[in-house]
Design a protein around this motif. Structure first.
Motif, PDB file in Angstrom:
ATOM      1  N   ASP B  33       0.927  -1.094  -0.025  1.00 12.54           N
ATOM      2  CA  ASP B  33       0.033  -0.042   0.047  1.00 12.54           C
ATOM      3  C   ASP B  33       0.790   1.072  -0.103  1.00 12.54           C
ATOM      4  O   ASP B  33       1.845   1.325   0.816  1.00 12.54           O
ATOM      5  CB  ASP B  33      -0.654   0.072   1.138  1.00 12.54           C
ATOM      6  CG  ASP B  33      -2.093  -1.049   1.087  1.00 12.54           C
ATOM      7  OD1 ASP B  33      -2.065  -1.677   0.085  1.00 12.54           O
ATOM      8  OD2 ASP B  33      -2.699  -1.288   2.313  1.00 12.54           O
ATOM      9  N   SER B  45     -15.129   1.692  -1.598  1.00 12.53           N
ATOM     10  CA  SER B  45     -13.973   1.047  -2.005  1.00 12.53           C
ATOM     11  C   SER B  45     -13.705   1.361  -3.431  1.00 12.53           C
ATOM     12  O   SER B  45     -14.215   0.786  -4.292  1.00 12.53           O
ATOM     13  CB  SER B  45     -14.237  -0.361  -1.917  1.00 12.53           C
ATOM     14  OG  SER B  45     -13.142  -1.249  -2.565  1.00 12.53           O
ATOM     15  N   VAL B  48      -7.219   1.117  -4.657  1.00 11.34           N
ATOM     16  CA  VAL B  48      -6.307  -0.165  -4.493  1.00 11.34           C
ATOM     17  C   VAL B  48      -6.096  -0.440  -2.802  1.00 11.34           C
ATOM     18  O   VAL B  48      -6.581  -1.426  -2.475  1.00 11.34           O
ATOM     19  CB  VAL B  48      -4.980  -0.064  -5.158  1.00 11.34           C
ATOM     20  CG1 VAL B  48      -4.177  -1.414  -4.825  1.00 11.34           C
ATOM     21  CG2 VAL B  48      -5.160  -0.194  -6.525  1.00 11.34           C
ATOM     22  N   GLY B  51      -9.479  -1.352  -1.594  1.00 11.35           N
ATOM     23  CA  GLY B  51      -9.972  -2.656  -2.085  1.00 11.35           C
ATOM     24  C   GLY B  51      -9.171  -3.908  -1.180  1.00 11.35           C
ATOM     25  O   GLY B  51      -9.736  -4.726  -1.024  1.00 11.35           O
ATOM     26  N   ARG B  52      -7.903  -3.707  -1.274  1.00  7.40           N
ATOM     27  CA  ARG B  52      -7.208  -4.839  -0.621  1.00  7.40           C
ATOM     28  C   ARG B  52      -7.596  -5.126   0.765  1.00  7.40           C
ATOM     29  O   ARG B  52      -7.842  -6.306   1.147  1.00  7.40           O
ATOM     30  CB  ARG B  52      -5.692  -4.223  -0.611  1.00  7.40           C
ATOM     31  CG  ARG B  52      -4.959  -5.792  -1.024  1.00  7.40           C
ATOM     32  CD  ARG B  52      -3.367  -5.300  -1.640  1.00  7.40           C
ATOM     33  NE  ARG B  52      -2.896  -4.108  -1.650  1.00  7.40           N
ATOM     34  CZ  ARG B  52      -2.156  -3.913  -2.614  1.00  7.40           C
ATOM     35  NH1 ARG B  52      -1.966  -4.545  -3.718  1.00  7.40           N
ATOM     36  NH2 ARG B  52      -1.718  -2.672  -2.737  1.00  7.40           N
ATOM     37  N   GLY B  55     -11.173  -6.609   0.947  1.00  8.44           N
ATOM     38  CA  GLY B  55     -11.198  -7.878   0.654  1.00  8.44           C
ATOM     39  C   GLY B  55     -10.584  -8.951   2.019  1.00  8.44           C
ATOM     40  O   GLY B  55     -11.024  -9.990   2.008  1.00  8.44           O
ATOM     41  N   TYR B  56      -9.862  -8.246   2.773  1.00  2.00           N
ATOM     42  CA  TYR B  56      -9.442  -9.046   3.911  1.00  2.00           C
ATOM     43  C   TYR B  56     -10.591  -9.385   5.038  1.00  2.00           C
ATOM     44  O   TYR B  56     -10.759 -10.217   5.651  1.00  2.00           O
ATOM     45  CB  TYR B  56      -8.207  -8.389   4.718  1.00  2.00           C
ATOM     46  CG  TYR B  56      -6.990  -8.091   3.997  1.00  2.00           C
ATOM     47  CD1 TYR B  56      -6.647  -9.098   2.866  1.00  2.00           C
ATOM     48  CD2 TYR B  56      -5.990  -7.261   4.352  1.00  2.00           C
ATOM     49  CE1 TYR B  56      -5.516  -8.931   2.153  1.00  2.00           C
ATOM     50  CE2 TYR B  56      -5.143  -7.098   3.612  1.00  2.00           C
ATOM     51  CZ  TYR B  56      -4.671  -7.902   2.562  1.00  2.00           C
ATOM     52  OH  TYR B  56      -3.621  -7.800   1.788  1.00  2.00           O
ATOM     53  N   PRO B 174     -14.481  -5.755  -4.471  1.00  2.00           N
ATOM     54  CA  PRO B 174     -14.485  -5.069  -2.955  1.00  2.00           C
ATOM     55  C   PRO B 174     -15.936  -4.560  -2.642  1.00  2.00           C
ATOM     56  O   PRO B 174     -16.617  -4.658  -1.791  1.00  2.00           O
ATOM     57  CB  PRO B 174     -13.431  -4.393  -2.797  1.00  2.00           C
ATOM     58  CG  PRO B 174     -12.583  -4.678  -4.017  1.00  2.00           C
ATOM     59  CD  PRO B 174     -13.080  -5.492  -4.959  1.00  2.00           C
ATOM     60  N   ASN B 506      -6.687  -7.641  -5.704  1.00  2.00           N
ATOM     61  CA  ASN B 506      -7.037  -8.221  -4.301  1.00  2.00           C
ATOM     62  C   ASN B 506      -7.455  -9.810  -4.267  1.00  2.00           C
ATOM     63  O   ASN B 506      -7.970 -10.300  -3.396  1.00  2.00           O
ATOM     64  CB  ASN B 506      -8.141  -7.329  -3.749  1.00  2.00           C
ATOM     65  CG  ASN B 506      -9.386  -7.710  -4.674  1.00  2.00           C
ATOM     66  OD1 ASN B 506      -9.226  -8.024  -5.762  1.00  2.00           O
ATOM     67  ND2 ASN B 506     -10.608  -7.395  -3.961  1.00  2.00           N
ATOM     68  N   PRO B 509      -5.684 -13.429  -0.239  1.00  2.00           N
ATOM     69  CA  PRO B 509      -6.276 -13.056   1.013  1.00  2.00           C
ATOM     70  C   PRO B 509      -5.446 -13.261   2.102  1.00  2.00           C
ATOM     71  O   PRO B 509      -5.806 -13.331   3.502  1.00  2.00           O
ATOM     72  CB  PRO B 509      -7.711 -13.677   1.101  1.00  2.00           C
ATOM     73  CG  PRO B 509      -7.286 -15.089   0.379  1.00  2.00           C
ATOM     74  CD  PRO B 509      -6.438 -14.484  -0.858  1.00  2.00           C
TER      75      PRO B 509
END
Lengths: 306, 523
Positions: B33, B45, B48, B51-52, B55-56, B174, B506, B509
Motif C-alpha cells: 500500500d 472501495s 487499491v 479494495g485490498r 477484501g481481508y 470489494p 486483491n 487473502p
C-alpha cells in the motif's frame, strides 16, 4: 508584553482570512475535480453529477466560500470529501507526530549547529572551522530526499542499527530528524559563527577579558548572548517551516504526520482537507513567529514591545 | 485501478547485505500500500489500498482466487434463468459476522443499497448497475430497487435489466462485499465483516493490523497476524524489504534489472501477469487522428520490443489487442504492429499528410509513463510525427483526457475482474466515452454491437468468439497504441510460505500464508 501579544493575535485574524481566500481560489482555479478523483477510473456522468450536488460543488464560488467560513466560525473544519472523516480529527491525530519530528530536528540542529558555530567562531581558520564549513556546504546543498535515502541505506540496510522507516519509539525518530535537521545545522553553524565573530571583536568582550573573566564565561555569557538574535531568527523560521513542510522527510521515512496527509489530500483533490490543513498550518506558523518575537525580548533586554 | 504519486524517481539501491534468511516475527508484513486507504467501508472501495483491505475483512457472494479465478464466496451456488435475466443465489449457511450477527439474505440487499445510495458518497455503483432499477435508485429517481429480492434468509434473487452473463464475476469486487444491515457512522474506521481477517487497529498513514477471524467459514488464516504497512516511497519499501522488516515487496519498475542481476536477490523474485494493459489512448476525434491510417502509422512507428526490453527489463508481453493472453478471447496468433518506419510514412502519405503531423502527447508524472512518453517522442519523429510532450499531475492529466483535450495519452488499465469484457467494454465501447474509460472516444457501430452481444451471450464459447472478433476489430481500427501487458514482479522473503502473487490486485487473502518457524540456516 501582554498587550503586544494580544495585538499580534488579533492581527493574525486578517492574515489567516487572507490565506483562506487565496487557498480557496487557488484550489478552484487549479485543474482537477475532487469527484473525478473520488470515483476512480470508471464512472458515469450521472454519478458524477449526483456527487457534485451532494458535495455542493456546483454552488457559486462565493456561496461555497460562505458556507465554508460559517463552518469554521463554529470551529468545524468539515469532513473529507474522500474519506468522510472529520478533518479536525485527522489533523489532531497527525500534528503531534509532525511536532515530534520537527522538535527533534530543531533540538538536534540547535545543539549541533550552535556548538559547531561557537567552536568555529572562536578560532576562525582552525581545523574545526574548516570542518564546520564543509559540513555547512553539504547540509545546504544536498537535497533532503537524497540524504534521507542515504541515511536509510547506511544505518538501516547495511549496519542494521536503526529501522529504515515507520513511527514508534526514539529509534524511529533518529534518521528522519537528522535528514530534516541537516539544513538547519548548516545554517545555524554559519549564522552562529559570523555572529560570534562579530561579538567576539566587540568592546564589551575586550572589557570582559580585561577584567580577568574566564574564557568560558566570556564566550558563554557575553559573546553568545549577544549573538543570539540572528540564531533565534533562524530557529524560528526553520521551526515554522518544519512544522509545515516536512513533506519529503515524512514521505521517505513513512512518518504518519501532517505533511503526508496534505500530499495525499492534494493528490485526491480533497478540498476541505487541503483547506483545513492550510488554515491550521498557517495558524501554527503565525504562532511560531509570535513566539520568536517574544524570545527576542527575552534574549535581548534592548528589545521591548511597548 | 491506479497507484499514485511515487514522488521521487526510485534511487537505485546498491546491492548490500539484506536481512539474512530468517525472522523472529510472527506477524506477516505487507509493503504494497502506498497511501492510506480511503475507508474500510466496502461502499467506499474505489482505490487499491481500500479494495485490498476490504477484501481481508469482508466477503462477497463470489471471490477471486490468486490466479484470477472466480469461485463461490458467501453464495454457495446460483442458477440463471434460461433468458439470462434472473439469478437465484443460494447463500452459505451458518456464517456469522465477527460481532456474532448471523449472515442472512437481507444484508445482501442493504449492502448493495448502501453502495448505490448517493448519500453514502461511494461513487462506484457501476458493478451493480446491471441490476434492474439500480441505476434509477443511484440517480435518486427511485426509492427501491425492484431487481433485488430476498424471499428467505438464505436466498437472494437478482433480476437484471438485460442479460449479462458475467455478472457473478463483478460480485467478487470489494465494492459488492456484504456488510451488516445497520452500519454506524464510524463503520469506515471500525468495520465488521465476515472475512478471513478482523481489524485490530488502523494507524492512519502508518499501518493496518489484522488478526485471523477464528471462525472464518473458509478456514482461519494460518499466521498470527497481518500488518499492511503504508509506505509512500518505493525506495523505502525496498529498504524495509532488505532489512527483513517486510515480507512481500512489489519491485519498483525502475529497479527490475538490478534485482534480476543480483544473484542473491534474484532467488526471491516471483513474477505474475497483472492483467494490466499499458497503452497510449489515441483520441479518434481529433484532427488527423480520426483517420485510421494515421493511427496505424503511429502503431507502426514504435519498436515495442526494444521499449519493453529497455524500460521494464522485458517484464511485459507485447500487446496485439486489448485482451491479456491469460483471459479467454485473446487471440495468441495475432501478430502485433511491426516496427516499420517506411510503412508508417507511407500510411501518413496515403492519409494526405506527406509532411507528417503535429500531436500533443500527454502523460502523468508517474515515472514509467514519463519514460514511455519520452521514448515514444523519439520513435514518432522517425516517421515524421512531431509529438509535443505535455506532462501534468495525474488527476489533471486524466481529467483532460476525459474531456477529450488530449491527442495521445499514456496510461494503463488494470482489470477489476478477470474477463475480457472488462477491457473491451470500458476502454472502447461508445457508451463509455470520457469518464467511463473510453478516452480514445472510439465509436464504431460494429464494435459496439459485438461487445453488446457478447455481454448478453449466455453460451461461453460463443461469448469468447465475440470477444475475439471485437478485439480483432479494435486492433485493426487502432484507437490506441497497443504497448504491452505488464508482468508484476514481486520479491518474497525466504521465510514466507504459501504466498502466491495475485493476478488480480486483491486476489490474495493471505489465508494460506505463514512464516516458517524453523529458521533456515544462514548461508
Amino acid at each position: 508584553m501582554t498587550a503586544f501579544i494580544v495585538r499580534r493575535l488579533l492581527l493574525s485574524i486578517p492574515t489567516l482570512l487572507g490565506v483562506l481566500v487565496v487557498a480557496f481560489l487557488l484550489l478552484y482555479v487549479a485543474p482537477g475535480d475532487p469527484v473525478q478523483a473520488m470515483v476512480g477510473e470508471r464512472a458515469d456522468e450521472q454519478t458524477i453529477a449526483r456527487l457534485r450536488q451532494e458535495l455542493r460543488l456546483d454552488d457559486p464560488l462565493p456561496v461555497q466560500f460562505g458556507h465554508y467560513l460559517a463552518g469554521i466560525a463554529k470551529g468545524d473544519l468539515g469532513r473529507s470529501y474522500i474519506t468522510n472523516r472529520p478533518i479536525r480529527k485527522d489533523i489532531l491525530e497527525r500534528f503531534p507526530k509532525t511536532l515530534q519530528l520537527a522538535g527533534a530536528a530543531m533540538l538536534l540542529a540547535t545543539i549541533c549547529g550552535v556548538t559547531l558555530g561557537v567552536l568555529s567562531g572562536r578560532k576562525p581558520g582552525s581545523t574545526i572551522d574548516r570542518f564546520g564549513l564543509g559540513l555547512a556546504y553539504l547540509g545546504i546543498s544536498f537535497p533532503v530526499y537524497w540524504v534521507g535515502l542515504l541515511l536509510i541505506l547506511l544505518f538501516a540496510v547495511t549496519l542494521h542499527w536503526l529501522p529504515p522507516s515507520g513511527f514508534g519509539g526514539a529509534r524511529y525518530l533518529v534518521l528522519p530528524a537528522i535528514a530534516l535537521g541537516m539544513r538547519s545545522i548548516a545554517f545555524l553553524a554559519r549564522m552562529t559563527r559570523s555572529a560570534m565573530l562579530d561579538s567576539l571583536g566587540a568592546d564589551y568582550v575586550r572589557t570582559a577579558r580585561a577584567k580577568g573573566l574566564g574564557e568560558r564565561l566570556v564566550v558563554g555569557r557575553h559573546a553568545l548572548r549577544n549573538a543570539l538574535i540572528p540564531i533565534i531568527t533562524v530557529l524560528g523560521l526553520d521551526f515554522g517551516a518544519y512544522l509545515t513542510g516536512s513533506i519529503l522527510t515524512e514521505t521517505i521515512f513513512s512518518w504518519p504526520g501532517l505533511g503526508r496527509y496534505v500530499v495525499n489530500a492534494i493528490a485526491r483533490r480533497d478540498l476541505p482537507a487541503i483547506q483545513g490543513s492550510v488554515l491550521f498550518l498557517s495558524a501554527v506558523f503565525v504562532l511560531v513567529n509570535l513566539i520568536t518575537d517574544v524570545a527576542y525580548a527575552k534574549a535581548d533586554p534592548r528589545v521591548t514591545y511597548a | 485501478m491506479r497507484r499514485f504519486y511515487p514522488l521521487i524517481v526510485p534511487l537505485v539501491v546498491a546491492a548490500c547485505g539484506g536481512g539474512g534468511s530468517s525472522t523472529n516475527r510472527r506477524t506477516l508484513v505487507d509493503s504494497r500500500d502506498n497511501y492510506d486507504p480511503r475507508s474500510l467501508d466496502p461502499a467506499l472501495s474505489t482505490d487499491v489500498p481500500t479494495g485490498r483491505a476490504v477484501g481481508y475483512l469482508f466477503d462477497g457472494l463470489t471471490r477471486f482466487t490468486p490466479d484470477a479465478g472466480v469461485v463461490p464466496g458467501l453464495a454457495t451456488s446460483w442458477e440463471v434463468s434460461p433468458d439470462g435475466i434472473t439469478y437465484t443465489f443460494h447463500l452459505r449457511r451458518g456464517v456469522t459476522f465477527t460481532d456474532g450477527t448471523p449472515f442472512v439474505a437481507r444484508q445482501v440487499a442493504t449492502s448493495w443499497q448502501r453502495v448505490l445510495d448517493p448519500k453514502v458518497r461511494g461513487g462506484r455503483g457501476w458493478p451493480l448497475y446491471p441490476i434492474l432499477g439500480a441505476k434509477e435508485f443511484a440517480d435518486g429517481k427511485a426509492t427501491t430497487i425492484p431487481g433485488l429480492a430476498t424471499p428467505n434468509d438464505s436466498t437472494v434473487v437478482v433480476t437484471l435489466k438485460e442479460p449479462f452473463a458475467i455478472f457473478p464475476k463483478l460480485l467478487a469486487m470489494p465494492v459488492a462485499s456484504i456488510a451488516p444491515e445497520k452500519v454506524p457512522a464510524s463503520f469506515g474506521e471500525r468495520p465488521v465483516g465476515t472475512g478471513p481477517w478482523k481489524l485490530v487497529e488502523w494507524k492512519h498513514d502508518d499501518y493496518l493490523l489484522f488478526v485471523p477471524n477464528k471462525g472464518y467459514w473458509g478456514g482461519a488464516p494460518k499466521a498470527d497476524s497481518l500488518k499492511a504497512r503504508i509506505i509512500s516511497e518505493p525506495s523505502t519499501a525496498v529498504a524495509e524489504f532488505q532489512s527483513g522488516n517486510v515480507d512481500v515487496l512489489q519491485v519498483p519498475q525502475g529497479e527490475i534489472r538490478d534485482w534480476e542481476e543480483d544473484t542473491e536477490r534474484r532467488k526471491l523474485l516471483a513474477s505474475t501477469p497483472a492483467l494490466e494493459l499499458v497503452y497510449v489512448a489515441i483520441n479518434t476525434t481529433r484532427g488527423p487522428l480520426a483517420d485510421v491510417r494515421v493511427r496505424q502509422a503511429i502503431n507502426h512507428s514504435l519498436d515495442r520490443r526494444t521499449i519493453v526490453r529497455n524500460l521494464i527489463a522485458g517484464r511485459g508481453e507485447l500487446a496485439a489487442g486489448v485482451i491479456p493472453s491469460q483471459l479467454p478471447g485473446s487471440d495468441k496468433t495475432r501478430i502485433g504492429y511491426q516496427f516499420d518506419t517506411l510503412r508508417a510514412k507511407q500510411l501518413l502519405r496515403e492519409a494526405g499528410y506527406p509532411n507528417g503531423i503535429d500531436v500533443e502527447l500527454w502523460t502523468s508524472t508517474t515515472p514509467i509513463f514519463v519514460r514511455i512518453a519520452e521514448t515514444l517522442q523519439g520513435y514518432l519523429a522517425l516517421s515524421g510525427i512531431r509529438a509535443k510532450i505535455v506532462q501534468r499531475e495525474s488527476a489533471a492529466a486524466r481529467e483532460a483526457a476525459r474531456k477529450g483535450q488530449t491527442d495521445l495519452f499514456v496510461k494503463d488499465w488494470y482489470a477489476d475482474y478477470p474477463d475480457a469484457e472488462n477491457f473491451l467494454y470500458p476502454l472502447l465501447h461508445s457508451a463509455n466515452k470520457g469518464v467511463g474509460g473510453n478516452v480514445s472516444f472510439f465509436q464504431n457501430a460494429r464494435f459496439d454491437s459485438l461487445v453488446t452481444a457478447s455481454r448478453r451471450e449466455q453460451d461461453e464459447a460463443k461469448r469468447i468468439a465475440l470477444y475475439t472478433e471485437a478485439d480483432e476489430l479494435a486492433f485493426r481500427e487502432a484507437p490506441m497504441v497497443f504497448l504491452y501487458f505488464y508482468n508484476e514482479l514481486y520479491a518474497i522473503q525466504p521465510w514466507v510460505k504459501g504466498f502466491v502473487p495475485p493476478v488480480i490486485f486483491n486476489g490474495q487473502p493471505w489465508t494460506a500464508v505463514s512464516i516458517a518457524r524453523e529458521a533456515p540456516s544462514k548461508q
